[in-house]
Design an enzyme around this catalytic site. Structure first.
Site, PDB file in Angstrom:
ATOM      1  N   THR A   9      52.449 -29.495 -63.289  1.00  0.00           N
ATOM      2  CA  THR A   9      53.005 -28.549 -62.305  1.00  0.00           C
ATOM      3  C   THR A   9      52.079 -27.362 -62.070  1.00  0.00           C
ATOM      4  O   THR A   9      52.314 -26.572 -61.165  1.00  0.00           O
ATOM      5  CB  THR A   9      54.387 -28.004 -62.754  1.00  0.00           C
ATOM      6  OG1 THR A   9      54.235 -27.348 -64.015  1.00  0.00           O
ATOM      7  CG2 THR A   9      55.414 -29.120 -62.873  1.00  0.00           C
ATOM      8  N   TYR A 115      65.688 -29.001 -70.195  1.00  0.00           N
ATOM      9  CA  TYR A 115      64.927 -27.753 -70.330  1.00  0.00           C
ATOM     10  C   TYR A 115      65.602 -26.803 -71.324  1.00  0.00           C
ATOM     11  O   TYR A 115      64.965 -26.321 -72.262  1.00  0.00           O
ATOM     12  CB  TYR A 115      64.815 -27.094 -68.955  1.00  0.00           C
ATOM     13  CG  TYR A 115      63.970 -25.843 -68.928  1.00  0.00           C
ATOM     14  CD1 TYR A 115      62.604 -25.901 -69.188  1.00  0.00           C
ATOM     15  CD2 TYR A 115      64.524 -24.605 -68.613  1.00  0.00           C
ATOM     16  CE1 TYR A 115      61.814 -24.758 -69.144  1.00  0.00           C
ATOM     17  CE2 TYR A 115      63.743 -23.454 -68.557  1.00  0.00           C
ATOM     18  CZ  TYR A 115      62.397 -23.538 -68.819  1.00  0.00           C
ATOM     19  OH  TYR A 115      61.629 -22.400 -68.777  1.00  0.00           O
ATOM     20  N   TYR A 129      59.311 -22.592 -88.886  1.00  0.00           N
ATOM     21  CA  TYR A 129      57.935 -22.369 -89.370  1.00  0.00           C
ATOM     22  C   TYR A 129      57.778 -20.964 -89.938  1.00  0.00           C
ATOM     23  O   TYR A 129      57.061 -20.739 -90.900  1.00  0.00           O
ATOM     24  CB  TYR A 129      56.920 -22.620 -88.250  1.00  0.00           C
ATOM     25  CG  TYR A 129      56.369 -24.021 -88.281  1.00  0.00           C
ATOM     26  CD1 TYR A 129      57.196 -25.111 -88.029  1.00  0.00           C
ATOM     27  CD2 TYR A 129      55.033 -24.268 -88.583  1.00  0.00           C
ATOM     28  CE1 TYR A 129      56.705 -26.407 -88.072  1.00  0.00           C
ATOM     29  CE2 TYR A 129      54.538 -25.559 -88.635  1.00  0.00           C
ATOM     30  CZ  TYR A 129      55.375 -26.619 -88.380  1.00  0.00           C
ATOM     31  OH  TYR A 129      54.883 -27.896 -88.441  1.00  0.00           O
TER      32      TYR A 129
END
Ligand code: UDP
Length: 279
Positions: A9, A115, A129
């Site tokens: 995109t 999304y 993390y």
């Protein structure tokens, strides 16, 4: 600076003249970068609602596998990591305006789910993390942003209204046009992202303006600004289209001293210059 993008995109022309080492690569696949890396900014993803039915699998992958790859790169390099998240994590919000502590109201299996849920997973990955490896992480939740260099056929509201008004075509307002968005000019957003990157806090920051307008008001604004005589045409409201959206930005204001500086009228004017040239 190394830039990775598979350009599904994006456009390489947007990088012209910038001192970057561009590599065409899909970050959903393993990423190798040689040498030292100070910071990894994971900004990749199609983000226009018209991209959701076109690239649903790529969108889920870049938010999940892509985030994992970029976190792995940051960990291997001892680099700081920043995730571009989104106001879509709030879904169709039942709390208004939306503070970072709001958990959201998201349909996981609707057309926006690819999304919204990928970005929610990306946030969870980032916090995992941070907690498990002590990685130095940042999360920004980006609200509707606009400005020069958007695709003419991007499908989001501003490019649609600008191209339609300039071409004298009907301006397509979805639903009754009463739904709201808070539009942020791209320069303000970039300043906000850099401020978050520099500030030691791993919890999410909303970045967006307080310029909340209905889509009907926005259509009128663009029509007046362009001097267009385009008609306004009501079209069906897309499924799960959020009814209202405005960020609570107290956190960014208090901790970073960040607030948008470009008014909607000024930002629309600058964006219009671009669309006039590009059409
Ligand atoms: N919208 C509209 N006309 C258009 C495109 C979008 O009225 O031609 C509306 C859309 O229904 C939504 C708002 O504008 O309520 C913002 O849509 P956009 O696609 O820009 O992004 P979103 O905030 O929904 O992700």
């Amino acid at each position: 600076m190394v830039v990775l993008d598979n350009l599904i995109t994006g456009s390489a022309a947007n990088l012209e003249g910038l001192p970057v080492d561009f590599r065409r690569h899909d970050v959903s696949r393993p990423v190798k970068v040689e040498g030292e890396v100070g910071a990894v900014l994971h900004l990749a993803s199609p983000a226009s609602p018209v991209d959701f039915p076109a690239y649903p699998i790529q969108i889920v992958k870049v938010g999940t596998l892509g985030t994992h790859n970029m976190l792995g790169l940051a960990l291997a390099k001892g680099a700081r990591f920043l995730l571009a998240s989104t106001s879509e994590v709030y879904g169709d919000p039942l709390v208004h305006p939306q503070p970072e502590v709001y958990w959201g109201n998201v349909n996981p299996i609707g057309p926006r789910g690819c999304y919204d849920e990928a970005k929610r997973c990306a946030e969870a990955f980032t916090m995992a993390y941070h907690r498990a490896h002590g990685l130095d992480t940042r999360i920004v939740r980006i609200f509707n942003t606009y400005g020069p260099r958007m695709r003419l056929d991007d499908g989001r509201v501003l490019p649609n209204f600008m191209t339609q008004a300039l071409r004298g075509e009907p301006m397509t307002v979805y639903g009754d046009g009463g739904q709201t968005r808070s539009l942020t000019y791209v320069d303000d957003l970039v300043r906000g992202i850099l401020a978050v990157l520099d500030f030691d806090d791993s919890l999410p920051f909303n970045l967006g303006s307080q310029d909340e307008v209905t889509m009907l008001e926005l259509a009128e604004l663009v029509r007046r600004l362009t001097g267009s005589s385009s008609e306004i045409e009501l079209r069906p409201l897309p499924v799960d289209d959020p009814r209202q959206r405005r960020p609570d930005t107290a956190r960014a204001e208090q901790l970073l001293g960040w607030r948008p500086q470009v008014t909607l009228a000024d930002g629309l004017g600058r964006t219009l210059e671009y669309f006039r040239r590009a059409l």
